[in-house]
Design an enzyme around this catalytic site. Structure first.
Site: not given
Length: 620
Positions: A263-264, A301, A327, A329, A398-400
């Site tokens: 779930l985003d 998430e 945290d 990461h 990565v993408g942000n």
């Protein structure tokens, strides 16, 4: 076959029923498209609660249709199962039960055995379809992955997108191969022994092709999200919105045999109902699992560091199977890159914070957050480690970034190997981001394919403003340019003898250790400590205990500085299982060096008492 409260249901005999919730419309017409210049118009029957329905025989899969409300513009079905011609075109009838599954004997691995691999279908292969993923599954199994997590596949505008701009929750993306392709992929995954988790978005919809507001009060202005209007989960008529979402949960799990949903950004879901929508999602998933005698995992998430997501209902929680912990990461990233901009401001003592993340799950569990300028989070309590999913790279992290650059270009090879050790020796469920396992150097920038130039310019402007908190300057990749998307396609390359092949060997062996050693399957008993000197830091981790898992394992991870020595307390009973700087892992170390040899900067060593035959292959 599932009959949704909204949408289309087609039987094997060709009998078709359409149902639409449009409470404010007095008259809805169903439009059927064929060879004639004009579509066939069929008036729908309205019920007292605002549902409109229509039935017809002789319908075949692929039949295009749309709706017109009170003589207004033509609109696709908000519960469309298939949008073969894009987000603005008519919907198509589809039969979920036409597929012949071969996975009757499949059982999802338990949560404690999960090793998740996140992938984006469009950039995982040059072909960018569900079917193109299938030939690479054997490589993932050989690596030691037990589940793949697909980034969102709900229909989005164009052909290039991360998936978070989807506007049809029930329709698998046409450019990926549509719903038929997704069923083939899931069946193939189960045949290879891989579970499949799908990323779903119940906090917002994308802007282009989003016609839900034309049909009913799906949205509310009482809340807001960073990405658009908030869903109406607790206002007038919210019971129908909730039904729309819960049927979507049933649909993905039943018709695609998915093993779980991610779930985003649930922190962006606002719901003051007596029963939160997340609790209802969990209940719905549990009902499907009970019906089919299998396990279903609902993972969330969240950046709130709040285990209300995991707590059982009788303790006021939602009872989900697991949640993200960012945290871990953040402190690993801050440790290895030295970055302190944006939310990395909170991680100014990363070595010590890595210790806290391993021991306590959350670094911020009630303490003051400088980035937020307030206390943040609460303790994780007694939830075992397999309730938490961690990562060192994800599509978000990565993408942000301004350029979408990965560890493959940000870190030295020894640092990449150390990051792998931190992830896979941790007492949590690991999630790899596609390509991480071999140090992919292709970036993963943000990309989209909106047809509205004004909207594209708004996205470009928003990206520039987003990076104001970070020390990134220069020209950003254009999110709408095909070249930005193409730059993200994996190289899928680890030539024999290369650093990339060595890193993949390391990931493979660490994943094998996780499967084989009882201490690494013990998600409760762990202890981390930092041994600090003037010239080096060594992180010591102990996993398992004799009483509960029958085995202990130690790891020593060099966090920078001069070479340093460390050995387990019971050295006489231990042997070295793995040294990250051996040549087979791409390092320059000597595999015949004494086991007590000092750790070189960023090296880690795993010690254990079990007789585990670590592979001596030179290539993965």
């Amino acid at each position: 076959m599932l009959t949704p409260s909204c949408g289309v249901s087609l039987s094997a005999s060709g009998h078709c029923r359409w149902t639409l919730w449009a409470p404010k419309a007095a008259q809805v017409d169903l439009l059927l498209y064929g060879n004639a210049a004009e579509p066939l118009r069929l008036p729908m029957t309205r019920s007292v609660d605002g549902y409109h329905s229509c039935e017809r025989t002789g319908v075949v899969a692929g039949q295009r249709y749309a709706f017109r409300l009170d003589g207004g513009p033509v609109r696709p079905d908000p519960a469309s199962l298939w949008q073969p011609d894009g987000v603005h075109a008519p919907s198509a009838v589809w039969r979920p039960d036409a597929f012949r599954w071969t996975d009757a004997a499949w059982k999802c691995p338990p949560r404690s055995a999960l090793a998740i691999y996140e992938l984006h279908v469009g950039t995982f292969t040059p072909g960018g379809t569900f079917d193109d993923v299938i030939p690479r599954l054997a490589d993932l199994v050989g690596l030691g992955v037990t589940a793949i997590e697909l980034m969102p596949v709900g229909q989005f505008p164009g052909t290039r997108d991360w998936g978070y701009d989807g506007v049809y929750w029930y329709a698998a993306q046409n450019s990926y191969g549509g719903p038929d392709g997704l069923q083939r992929l899931v069946d193939a995954c189960h045949a290879q022994g891989l579970a499949v988790i799908l990323d779903v978005i119940y906090n917002h919809l994308g802007p282009e092709g989003n016609y839900l507001r034309d049909f009913g009060p799906y949205f509310t202005d009482r809340y807001d999200t960073p990405w658009g209007e908030a869903l109406n989960y607790d206002g007038p008529d919210s019971e129908h919105v909730r039904r729309f979402v819960l049927n979507n949960v049933r649909y993905w799990l039943r018709e695609f045999h998915l093993d779980g949903l991610r779930l985003d950004a649930v922190h962006a879901i606002c719901d003051a109902s007596p029963v939160h929508i997340l609790a209802d999602i969990q209940k719905t998933a549990a009902e499907v699992a009970a019906e089919q005698n299998r396990e279903v995992l609902i993972l969330a998430e969240s950046n709130l560091n709040d285990v209300v997501l995991l707590d059982p209902a009788d303790q006021g929680g939602y009872g989900l199977a697991g949640q993200w912990s960012d945290d871990f990461h953040h402190c690993v990233h801050a440790l290895l890159t030295g970055e302190r901009d944006g939310y990395y401001l909170d991680f100014d003592a990363p070595a010590r914070q890595v210790v806290k993340a391993i021991n306590d799950v959350f670094v911020y569990d009630g303490g003051f957050s400088p980035f937020r300028q307030r206390p943040h989070g609460r303790p994780a309590g007694d939830h075992p480690g397999d309730r938490f999913v961690i990562s060192i790279q994800t599509h978000d992290q990565v993408g942000n970034r301004a350029l979408g650059d990965r560890f493959g270009t940000l870190l030295t090879p020894p640092q990449q190997r150390l990051a792998a050790g931190l992830l896979l020796l941790s007492p949590y469920v690991p999630m790899l981001f596609m390509g991480e396992e071999y140090g992919e150097t292709h970036p993963f920038p943000f990309f989209c394919d909106f047809g509205d130039e004004w909207l594209l310019e708004a996205v470009r402007r928003g990206r520039r403003e987003e990076f104001a908190d970070f020390a990134w300057t220069g020209e950003l990749p254009d999110p709408g340019a095909p070249a930005t998307f193409e730059s993200a396609i994996l190289s899928w390359s680890w030539p024999a003898g290369s650093v990339q092949a060595g890193l993949r060997n390391l990931y493979r062996d660490l994943l094998r250790l996780r499967k084989s050693l009882p201490a690494l399957a013990d998600y409760r008993h762990r202890r981390a400590a930092l041994i600090e000197t003037k010239r080096s830091n060594v992180l010591a981790i102990e996993r398992g205990d004799i009483q509960h898992s029958g085995h202990r394992l130690w790891a020593a991870l060099h966090l920078g500085g001069d070479p340093a020595a460390w050995s387990p307390p019971d050295w006489s009973e231990c042997r070295v299982l793995l040294r990250s700087e051996e040549t087979r892992y791409g390092g320059g170390g000597d595999s015949t060096a004494p086991e007590e040899a000092p750790l070189t900067p960023w090296e880690f060593v795993v010690f254990g008492s079990a007789d585990y035959p670590v592979s001596r292959e030179t290539n993965a």
